[in-house]
Design an enzyme around this catalytic site. Structure first.
Site, mmCIF file in Angstrom:
data_model
loop_
_atom_site.group_PDB
_atom_site.id
_atom_site.type_symbol
_atom_site.label_atom_id
_atom_site.label_comp_id
_atom_site.label_asym_id
_atom_site.label_seq_id
_atom_site.Cartn_x
_atom_site.Cartn_y
_atom_site.Cartn_z
ATOM 1 C CB ALA A 82 -0.886 -0.019 1.231
ATOM 2 N N GLY A 127 0.447 -4.867 0.963
ATOM 3 C CA GLY A 127 -0.727 -4.922 0.091
ATOM 4 C C GLY A 127 -0.432 -5.558 -1.259
ATOM 5 C CD GLU A 130 -2.631 -7.438 2.876
ATOM 6 O OE1 GLU A 130 -2.259 -6.264 2.631
ATOM 7 O OE2 GLU A 130 -3.379 -7.742 3.816
ATOM 8 C CD GLU A 150 1.221 -5.301 5.709
ATOM 9 O OE1 GLU A 150 2.038 -6.198 6.003
ATOM 10 O OE2 GLU A 150 0.575 -5.308 4.655
#
Ligand code: DAK
Length: 276
Positions: A82, A127, A130, A150
Site C-alpha cells: 500500500a 498490500g 495481499e 506492516e
C-alpha cells in the site's frame, strides 16, 4: 460516510492518467493487467486500487477474455505495498475505508468467475502480496522478494493478508512472517507453497500466460465452477465441501459445454466450448 471523503487518491504520480495506473493488453483470450506506478514501485493508493477494480470488472464483463494474468510494470516490483505516503496521515475512519476499498477489490478479484494468475516479477510486499493472494495461482521470478512488513510500520495487514497467508501456508509460517514483518526470498516462498513455481525473470510472464491459455481453452463454466468449489470448500467441513462439489458436478450436466466436451472426445476432435 461517503467513500470519496475518506478514501483519497494522493500518491498517484502527478500527470499520470488514472487509466494508465493499470494497463491492459490481451493475448487472445488472456488479459494481462499490469499495475503501473513505476516511480513508487507500483504501490497501491486509492486511485490505483479503484483502477484495479475497474479493470477486473471490465475483464469479467468481456466474454472474449477467459483468463487473467496480473503483474507489475518493470522488473523491480510486482507491487511494493500500500502507498505509505497515502496511508501516513489517515485517521482510523479513513484507514478503515481504505481497508474496505482494498479488501473489496481483492475479494472481487478472488470471486472473478475466470482463472487468475499472479506473475510476481519483483517485490510483493504488504498490500502487494495481499493482491497476489487474491489470485488463483501465484508464479514468481526467482529474484522476487516477499513479505508482510506492516508491523514494521506499526500496523497490521489490512487487505486480508493475515487470513489468506494462514490458509495458504499454515498458521505457523504465517505467524512467523506476519509477526516478524521480515522479507523473505522467492526460494522460501516456493518452499512454503506460497508460489507454485519460480522462473527466470524473462520467462515468468510467458509461463503465466501459457498456463492462462491452457485454462482459457477448457470449458469456461467448468473452470469457473472448479474455482468456486475449491474456494468455497476451503471454508467448509469435508462432508459439506464434497456435497458442494457433487452439486456443481451435477450442474455441469445442464450445460452445452458438457455435451460438447464429451462429444469432441468421442469424435476425437478438439472441443469448441462456448461457455453455455
Ligand atoms: N509506498 C510508497 N512509496 C513506495 C513504497 C510504498 N509501499 N515502496 C517504495 N516506494 C517508493 C520509495 O519511496 C521511492 O520513492 P522516491 O524516493 O524515489 O520518490 C521509490 O518507490 C523507490 O523505492 P526505494 O528507493 O526505497 O527502492 P529500494 O530498492 O531502495 O527499496 C523496497 C525497495 C521495496 C525494499 C523499499 O522501497 C521498501 O521497503 N518499500 C516499502 C515496502 C513496504 O513496507 N511495503 C508495505 C507497505 S504497508 C491497512 C490497509 C493496508 C495495509 C495495512 C493496513 N488498513 C487500512 C488497516 C497495507 C499496508 C502495506 O502494504
Amino acid at each position: 460516510m461517503a467513500e470519496a471523503t475518506v478514501v483519497r487518491s494522493e500518491g498517484s504520480d502527478p500527470g499520470q492518467a488514472s487509466d494508465d495506473l493499470v494497463t491492459r493488453e490481451d493475448d487472445g483470450a488472456v488479459a494481462i493487467l499490469r499495475v503501473n506506478r513505476p516511480k513508487a514501485l507500483n504501490a497501491l493508493d486509492a486511485a490505483t486500487l479503484r483502477r484495479i477494480g475497474e479493470r477486473i470488472a471490465e475483464v469479467g464483463a468481456d466474454d472474449a477474455v477467459r483468463a487473467l494474468v496480473l503483474t507489475g510494470s518493470g522488473t523491480k516490483a510486482f507491487v511494493a505495498g500500500a502507498d505509505i505516503a497515502a496511508l501516513r496521515d489517515m485517521n482510523p475512519e479513513q484507514a478503515s475505508a481504505f481497508s474496505r476499498l482494498g479488501g473489496g477489490v481483492f475479494r472481487q478479484l478472488e470471486r472473478l468467475g475466470k482463472p487468475t494468475l499472479a506473475a510476481i516479477n519483483g517485490f510483493a510486499l504488504g498490500g502487494g502480496l495481499e493482491l497476489a493472494l487474491g489470485c488463483d495461482v501465484l508464479l514468481a521470478a526467482d529474484h522476487a522478494k516477499f513479505g508482510l512488513p506492516e508491523v514494521t510500520l506499526g500496523v497490521i495487514p489490512g487487505f486480508g493478508g493475515t487470513q489468506r497467508m494462514a490458509r495458504l501456508i499454515g498458521a505457523n509460517a504465517a505467524r512467523l512472517w506476519v509477526m516478524s514483518g521480515e522479507i523473505f526470498s522467492a526460494q522460501e516462498a516456493l518452499r512454503l507453497g506460497l508460489v507454485y513455481s519460480l522462473h527466470e525473470p524473462e520467462a515468468l510472464l510467458p509461463a503465466a500466460i501459457a498456463w492462462a491459455h491452457k485454462m482459457a481453452s477448457r470449458g469456461p463454466l467448468a473452470v469457473a465452477a472448479a474455482k468456486s468449489v475449491i474456494d468455497r470448500g476451503l471454508d467448509l467441513g469435508l462432508d459439506a465441501a464434497i456435497e458442494l462439489e457433487s452439486q456443481a458436478f451435477g450442474q455441469c450436466f445442464a450445460t452445452a459445454d458438457q455435451r460438447e466436451g464429451m462429444d469432441a472426445f468421442l469424435a476425437k476432435r478438439r472441443p469448441e466450448f462456448r461457455g453455455q
